[in-house]
Design a protein around this motif. Structure first.
Motif, PDB file in Angstrom:
ATOM      1  N   LYS A 130       0.867  -1.183   0.118  1.00 12.66           N
ATOM      2  CA  LYS A 130      -0.063  -0.019  -0.028  1.00 12.66           C
ATOM      3  C   LYS A 130       0.901   1.264   0.069  1.00 12.66           C
ATOM      4  O   LYS A 130       0.507   2.350   0.479  1.00 12.66           O
ATOM      5  N   THR A 131       2.086   1.040  -0.728  1.00 12.97           N
ATOM      6  CA  THR A 131       2.901   2.374  -0.692  1.00 12.97           C
ATOM      7  C   THR A 131       2.459   2.957  -1.937  1.00 12.97           C
ATOM      8  O   THR A 131       3.038   2.753  -3.119  1.00 12.97           O
ATOM      9  N   ASP A 132       1.192   3.344  -2.007  1.00 15.79           N
ATOM     10  CA  ASP A 132       0.667   4.063  -3.145  1.00 15.79           C
ATOM     11  C   ASP A 132       1.091   5.168  -3.783  1.00 15.79           C
ATOM     12  O   ASP A 132       1.860   5.830  -2.888  1.00 15.79           O
ATOM     13  N   PRO A 133       1.140   5.455  -5.148  1.00 21.74           N
ATOM     14  CA  PRO A 133       1.853   6.770  -5.678  1.00 21.74           C
ATOM     15  C   PRO A 133       1.416   7.840  -4.873  1.00 21.74           C
ATOM     16  O   PRO A 133       2.520   8.794  -4.566  1.00 21.74           O
ATOM     17  N   ASN A 134       0.321   8.107  -4.337  1.00 17.87           N
ATOM     18  CA  ASN A 134       0.096   9.438  -3.924  1.00 17.87           C
ATOM     19  C   ASN A 134      -0.015   9.471  -2.357  1.00 17.87           C
ATOM     20  O   ASN A 134      -0.334  10.305  -1.666  1.00 17.87           O
ATOM     21  N   PHE A 135       0.668   8.424  -1.822  1.00 13.51           N
ATOM     22  CA  PHE A 135       0.655   8.067  -0.383  1.00 13.51           C
ATOM     23  C   PHE A 135       1.727   8.957   0.200  1.00 13.51           C
ATOM     24  O   PHE A 135       3.197   8.637  -0.175  1.00 13.51           O
ATOM     25  N   ASP A 136       1.484   9.827   1.165  1.00 14.52           N
ATOM     26  CA  ASP A 136       2.826  10.392   1.583  1.00 14.52           C
ATOM     27  C   ASP A 136       3.268   9.805   2.941  1.00 14.52           C
ATOM     28  O   ASP A 136       2.749  10.099   4.007  1.00 14.52           O
ATOM     29  N   SER A 152      17.494  -5.806  14.994  1.00 16.01           N
ATOM     30  CA  SER A 152      18.318  -6.676  15.704  1.00 16.01           C
ATOM     31  C   SER A 152      17.765  -7.931  15.707  1.00 16.01           C
ATOM     32  O   SER A 152      18.540  -8.861  15.705  1.00 16.01           O
ATOM     33  N   PHE A 153      16.457  -8.040  15.643  1.00 18.53           N
ATOM     34  CA  PHE A 153      15.838  -9.228  15.658  1.00 18.53           C
ATOM     35  C   PHE A 153      16.254 -10.164  14.636  1.00 18.53           C
ATOM     36  O   PHE A 153      16.623 -11.414  14.573  1.00 18.53           O
ATOM     37  N   ILE A 154      16.153  -9.377  13.175  1.00 17.09           N
ATOM     38  CA  ILE A 154      16.581 -10.255  12.266  1.00 17.09           C
ATOM     39  C   ILE A 154      18.069 -10.498  12.059  1.00 17.09           C
ATOM     40  O   ILE A 154      18.294 -11.665  11.636  1.00 17.09           O
ATOM     41  N   GLN A 155      18.889  -9.598  12.503  1.00 14.42           N
ATOM     42  CA  GLN A 155      20.366 -10.047  12.727  1.00 14.42           C
ATOM     43  C   GLN A 155      20.648 -11.207  13.405  1.00 14.42           C
ATOM     44  O   GLN A 155      21.553 -12.035  13.168  1.00 14.42           O
ATOM     45  N   GLY A 156      19.745 -11.481  14.613  1.00 12.80           N
ATOM     46  CA  GLY A 156      19.827 -12.645  15.362  1.00 12.80           C
ATOM     47  C   GLY A 156      19.649 -13.897  14.598  1.00 12.80           C
ATOM     48  O   GLY A 156      20.040 -14.896  14.981  1.00 12.80           O
ATOM     49  N   HIS A 157      18.724 -13.650  13.716  1.00 17.55           N
ATOM     50  CA  HIS A 157      18.404 -14.864  12.962  1.00 17.55           C
ATOM     51  C   HIS A 157      19.180 -15.128  11.646  1.00 17.55           C
ATOM     52  O   HIS A 157      19.253 -15.927  10.802  1.00 17.55           O
ATOM     53  N   LYS A 158      20.570 -14.166  11.582  1.00 18.24           N
ATOM     54  CA  LYS A 158      21.363 -14.267  10.477  1.00 18.24           C
ATOM     55  C   LYS A 158      20.574 -14.593   8.928  1.00 18.24           C
ATOM     56  O   LYS A 158      21.145 -15.395   8.343  1.00 18.24           O
ATOM     57  N   LYS A 159      19.702 -14.151   8.913  1.00 14.77           N
ATOM     58  CA  LYS A 159      19.093 -14.244   7.660  1.00 14.77           C
ATOM     59  C   LYS A 159      18.952 -12.837   6.671  1.00 14.77           C
ATOM     60  O   LYS A 159      18.942 -11.763   7.356  1.00 14.77           O
ATOM     61  N   SER A 160      19.379 -12.964   5.690  1.00 22.88           N
ATOM     62  CA  SER A 160      19.412 -11.727   4.988  1.00 22.88           C
ATOM     63  C   SER A 160      18.040 -11.532   4.175  1.00 22.88           C
ATOM     64  O   SER A 160      17.552 -12.848   3.728  1.00 22.88           O
ATOM     65  N   ILE A 161      17.359 -10.434   4.364  1.00 24.64           N
ATOM     66  CA  ILE A 161      15.877 -10.225   3.880  1.00 24.64           C
ATOM     67  C   ILE A 161      16.023  -9.357   2.834  1.00 24.64           C
ATOM     68  O   ILE A 161      16.604  -8.321   2.819  1.00 24.64           O
ATOM     69  N   LYS A 162      15.278  -9.595   1.846  1.00 24.31           N
ATOM     70  CA  LYS A 162      14.748  -8.680   0.814  1.00 24.31           C
ATOM     71  C   LYS A 162      13.690  -7.906   1.102  1.00 24.31           C
ATOM     72  O   LYS A 162      12.487  -8.299   1.652  1.00 24.31           O
ATOM     73  N   ILE A 163      13.737  -6.639   0.795  1.00 26.38           N
ATOM     74  CA  ILE A 163      12.440  -5.706   1.130  1.00 26.38           C
ATOM     75  C   ILE A 163      12.055  -4.866  -0.155  1.00 26.38           C
ATOM     76  O   ILE A 163      12.742  -4.658  -1.154  1.00 26.38           O
ATOM     77  N   PHE A 164      10.911  -4.767  -0.286  1.00 29.77           N
ATOM     78  CA  PHE A 164      10.052  -4.221  -1.377  1.00 29.77           C
ATOM     79  C   PHE A 164       9.022  -3.377  -0.905  1.00 29.77           C
ATOM     80  O   PHE A 164       8.352  -3.395  -0.015  1.00 29.77           O
ATOM     81  N   ASP A 165       8.961  -2.219  -1.702  1.00 27.65           N
ATOM     82  CA  ASP A 165       7.608  -1.509  -1.541  1.00 27.65           C
ATOM     83  C   ASP A 165       6.592  -1.545  -2.543  1.00 27.65           C
ATOM     84  O   ASP A 165       7.237  -1.777  -3.649  1.00 27.65           O
ATOM     85  N   THR A 166       5.458  -1.906  -2.291  1.00 24.06           N
ATOM     86  CA  THR A 166       4.499  -2.515  -3.322  1.00 24.06           C
ATOM     87  C   THR A 166       3.165  -1.735  -3.306  1.00 24.06           C
ATOM     88  O   THR A 166       2.823  -1.288  -2.107  1.00 24.06           O
ATOM     89  N   SER A 167       2.427  -1.794  -4.464  1.00 23.06           N
ATOM     90  CA  SER A 167       1.283  -1.044  -4.331  1.00 23.06           C
ATOM     91  C   SER A 167       0.305  -1.635  -5.602  1.00 23.06           C
ATOM     92  O   SER A 167       0.923  -1.901  -6.507  1.00 23.06           O
ATOM     93  N   ILE A 168      -1.027  -1.611  -5.299  1.00 26.59           N
ATOM     94  CA  ILE A 168      -2.053  -2.202  -6.355  1.00 26.59           C
ATOM     95  C   ILE A 168      -2.067  -1.345  -7.458  1.00 26.59           C
ATOM     96  O   ILE A 168      -2.579  -1.508  -8.361  1.00 26.59           O
ATOM     97  N   PHE A 169      -1.803   0.047  -7.124  1.00 26.90           N
ATOM     98  CA  PHE A 169      -1.891   1.129  -8.136  1.00 26.90           C
ATOM     99  C   PHE A 169      -0.551   1.053  -8.975  1.00 26.90           C
ATOM    100  O   PHE A 169      -0.225   1.701  -9.890  1.00 26.90           O
ATOM    101  N   ASN A 170       0.606   0.018  -8.722  1.00 29.38           N
ATOM    102  CA  ASN A 170       1.426  -0.059  -9.494  1.00 29.38           C
ATOM    103  C   ASN A 170       1.763  -1.423  -9.753  1.00 29.38           C
ATOM    104  O   ASN A 170       2.728  -1.924  -8.864  1.00 29.38           O
ATOM    105  N   LEU A 171       1.322  -2.206 -10.626  1.00 31.86           N
ATOM    106  CA  LEU A 171       1.223  -3.344 -10.767  1.00 31.86           C
ATOM    107  C   LEU A 171       2.680  -3.992 -10.948  1.00 31.86           C
ATOM    108  O   LEU A 171       3.077  -5.036 -10.266  1.00 31.86           O
ATOM    109  N   ASN A 172       3.454  -3.113 -11.583  1.00 30.60           N
ATOM    110  CA  ASN A 172       5.014  -3.655 -11.668  1.00 30.60           C
ATOM    111  C   ASN A 172       5.510  -3.770 -10.419  1.00 30.60           C
ATOM    112  O   ASN A 172       6.655  -4.612 -10.250  1.00 30.60           O
ATOM    113  N   SER A 173       5.261  -2.866  -9.335  1.00 38.62           N
ATOM    114  CA  SER A 173       5.858  -2.940  -7.886  1.00 38.62           C
ATOM    115  C   SER A 173       5.774  -4.431  -7.411  1.00 38.62           C
ATOM    116  O   SER A 173       6.453  -4.864  -6.884  1.00 38.62           O
ATOM    117  N   ILE A 174       4.599  -4.944  -7.910  1.00 40.69           N
ATOM    118  CA  ILE A 174       4.242  -6.429  -7.217  1.00 40.69           C
ATOM    119  C   ILE A 174       4.982  -7.392  -7.948  1.00 40.69           C
ATOM    120  O   ILE A 174       5.650  -8.110  -7.447  1.00 40.69           O
TER     121      ILE A 174
END
Ligand SMILES: Nc1nc2c(ncn2[C@@H]2O[C@H](COP(=O)(O)OP(=O)(O)O)[C@@H](O)[C@H]2O)c(=O)[nH]1
Ligand SMILES: [Mg+2]
Length: 182
Positions: A130-136, A152-174
């Protein structure tokens, strides 16, 4: 469950997060049920339990975990049934829902160790949905608040995590968030 859903060659992808985060809408984008950027969000009813969708062309089975509390407790009580052999886990957060941010952080911190324990090779992804184009987001930056709390919780699990901003108003982001899933 049909035979196709049980095919062992399918890559298991799961979507988790609180109800209303936008998980089912994401599945609808991935299965081409939503083909155009939305002018208004589609009207959807909450997912009951788990819905599985097979995307044959990509060899994927996507498990959409209904986010209501009754269902959440059920998955967590029986992780061996639900949370094994996951290749890709996507945790979905509604960046516009300030009042349930804390709840979402708690749920993330509850499920992550269970996913890691039951599917040690699962790749973990976080979708700031819901990181919509018009959302501030500058007024209340829920993404940063979430990341600060779980860092710090993630670091404790020693997992690298990928992060994305997505919105239904931008299908490509999904679609882009799932490009590496294969
Ligand atoms: N503003 C906005 N609303 C969205 C977005 N994605 C989904 N929604 C709306 O959020 C509500 C919950 O979506 P749904 O996919 O059912 O969430 P789920 O409970 O996680 O499966 C629906 O009214 C959707 O139309 C988005 O990117 N932006
Ligand atoms: Mg749903």
């Amino acid at each position: 469950m049909s035979n196709e859903m049980n095919r062992e060659d399918l890559i298991k992808v799961i979507l988790m997060g609180l109800e209303n985060a936008g998980k089912t809408t994401i599945v609808d984008v991935l299965t081409d049920k939503i083909r155009f950027n939305q002018l208004t969000p589609p009207d959807m009813s909450p997912t009951k339990n788990i819905e599985r969708s097979v995307i044959s062309e990509r060899n994927l089975v996507v498990w959409d975990f209904g986010g209501q509390e009754v269902y959440r407790n059920e998955y967590l009580a029986d992780p061996e049934t639900y949370l094994r052999s996951i290749s890709f886990a996507f945790y979905v957060i509604d960046v516009q829902d300030y009042y349930r941010l804390f709840n979402s952080i708690m749920y993330f911190m509850t499920v992550l160790p269970i996913i890691v324990r039951n599917s040690p090779d699962a790749e973990i992804n976080i979708l700031f949905n819901k990181t919509d184009p018009n959302f501030d987001p500058t007024k209340k930056n829920l993404k940063q608040m979430f990341l600060d709390k779980v860092e710090s919780f993630i670091q404790g699990h020693k997992k690298s995590i990928k992060i994305f901003d997505t919105s239904i108003f931008n299908l490509n982001s999904i679609k882009s968030a799932f490009n590496h899933v294969k």
